[in-house]
Design an enzyme around this catalytic site. Sequence first.
Site, short mmCIF file in Angstrom:
data_model
loop_
_atom_site.label_atom_id
_atom_site.label_comp_id
_atom_site.label_asym_id
_atom_site.label_seq_id
_atom_site.Cartn_x
_atom_site.Cartn_y
_atom_site.Cartn_z
N ARG A 21 7.96 29.71 2.47
CA ARG A 21 9.06 28.83 1.92
C ARG A 21 8.86 28.47 0.50
O ARG A 21 7.48 28.38 0.05
CB ARG A 21 8.55 27.29 2.78
CG ARG A 21 8.95 27.38 4.19
CD ARG A 21 8.31 26.19 4.97
NE ARG A 21 8.19 26.27 6.40
CZ ARG A 21 9.10 25.80 6.93
NH1 ARG A 21 9.68 24.61 6.65
NH2 ARG A 21 9.11 25.93 8.28
N SER A 136 9.03 14.04 27.45
CA SER A 136 9.31 14.32 26.11
C SER A 136 10.27 15.37 26.36
O SER A 136 10.21 16.63 26.84
CB SER A 136 8.15 14.80 25.23
OG SER A 136 8.61 15.24 24.05
N SER A 188 17.93 17.15 14.95
CA SER A 188 18.33 17.30 13.31
C SER A 188 18.76 18.79 12.91
O SER A 188 19.28 18.91 12.11
CB SER A 188 17.07 16.95 12.37
OG SER A 188 16.15 18.00 12.99
N HIS A 216 18.26 10.58 12.51
CA HIS A 216 19.23 11.33 11.76
C HIS A 216 20.61 10.45 12.22
O HIS A 216 21.74 11.06 12.03
CB HIS A 216 19.37 12.79 12.20
CG HIS A 216 18.15 13.42 11.71
ND1 HIS A 216 18.24 13.90 10.47
CD2 HIS A 216 17.03 13.69 12.10
CE1 HIS A 216 17.13 14.60 10.05
NE2 HIS A 216 16.45 14.57 11.04
N THR A 244 14.08 5.95 10.37
CA THR A 244 13.55 6.16 8.86
C THR A 244 14.58 5.52 8.06
O THR A 244 15.54 4.95 8.11
CB THR A 244 13.72 7.72 8.58
OG1 THR A 244 12.96 7.89 7.43
CG2 THR A 244 15.00 8.15 8.70
N LYS A 247 16.54 8.60 4.94
CA LYS A 247 17.53 9.56 5.12
C LYS A 247 18.83 8.78 4.86
O LYS A 247 19.11 8.73 3.53
CB LYS A 247 17.71 10.07 6.47
CG LYS A 247 16.51 11.21 6.75
CD LYS A 247 16.44 11.76 8.16
CE LYS A 247 15.43 12.96 7.94
NZ LYS A 247 14.14 12.48 7.99
N THR A 276 -3.69 2.68 6.52
CA THR A 276 -3.01 3.44 5.52
C THR A 276 -2.57 2.24 4.48
O THR A 276 -1.89 1.07 4.74
CB THR A 276 -1.99 4.28 5.87
OG1 THR A 276 -1.16 5.03 5.05
CG2 THR A 276 -0.79 3.55 6.61
N THR A 362 10.56 25.73 12.39
CA THR A 362 11.51 24.63 12.34
C THR A 362 12.65 24.78 13.46
O THR A 362 12.97 23.89 14.10
CB THR A 362 12.25 24.43 11.16
OG1 THR A 362 11.18 24.31 10.13
CG2 THR A 362 12.95 23.27 11.09
#
Length: 405
Positions: A21, A136, A188, A216, A244, A247, A276, A362
Amino acid sequence: MDYEAFFDSEITGLHREGRYRVFTDLERQAGRFPYATHHSPAGEREVTVWCSNDYLGMGQHPSVVRAMHEAIERCGAGAGGTRNISGTNHYHVLLEQELADLHGKEAALIFSSGYVSNWAALGTLGSKLPGCVIFSDEGNHASMIEGIRSSRAERQIFRHNDPEDLNRKLSLIEPGRAKLVAFESVYSMDGDIAPIDEICDVAEAHGALTYLDEVHAVGLYGARGGGISERMGLAHRLDVIEGTLGKAFAVHGGYITGSSRLCDFVRSFASGFIFTTSLPPAVAAGAAASIRHLKGSSVERARHQERVARVRQALDAAGIPVLANRSHIVPVMVGDPVLCKAISDSLLDEFGIYVQPINYPTVPRGTERLRITPSPLHSNADIDHLVDALSTIWGRIGLQRQAAE
């Protein structure tokens, strides 16, 4: 062990397979999306971006930018640490209220990214629910897979978008056990859409919690941008809706929405939340402004869908192989990692078009592609230029074209 030699060998393998990449050095131009400045050893040039997840161009919307400036003036740059130690900034509270309202839920909880929200929420629910079995979809995102894996709960994989297979697998589990069904609304890479109503039917029949990733879809579908679940009138049937802020809402961060008790449970036990640093106030303010705008405006969504349809029609007419789906994602299928990278390089170097190649892991090997994401701000000239460039490259390389219907 020669660590450097090991690292070099592994990277060399990626180069050999055509999967290495390369990060393209781009500088987004405020107020000029989808155009960006490409920085390279040859100098600077303007390129058209065709693979951004800033689906609606909200990253440059005046209300979003203004809200972020105002928050910086009021609060400074950062949040100061975790919400437990440094305090919850008021912009966090306002953002969570916007998100809960967006999905018609009692509460929301924001995280540092969409990846973290999936990992932390699924990991916490799976590990804490006694004897939990997580079902899942086999097409789920890496963040969901990682969260399920970290939970150490029993995991069952059901065939992609297949309620019947889900039902068969759920039927094999004792009725009294805790069960959770995790799936996405828009996937996605292929852009296909889940049969949410049928999956909810199956989950409810077996007493399973439902967890829907709308990453998405939020901002893009539904009367107020609540996603596919809002468009289908199904949000009330889902126990957790995850999304999210990075996006269609075009800022940064992730979140879950659900009942007050569920969100409080995750807040209290999820290490990915507790330990965090929280979102900077300006980020939270910008995200809230984007959500508020898209709740009241359908202009961006309507223009977006029209642009997507135009791109698909033009690619079909040119015989460029596009994977059919009912979403805004336009996968141009190549099927070879080396060719995919070569096409991407030619688009950038010769035509000033940026589309990143999508290779394994991916997507599965043999399904390498260019993932095109039209926006409301791409012009007819931009679309014509993209299709002409792809047609030129397809003819040069000798790739097979698909017959136009």
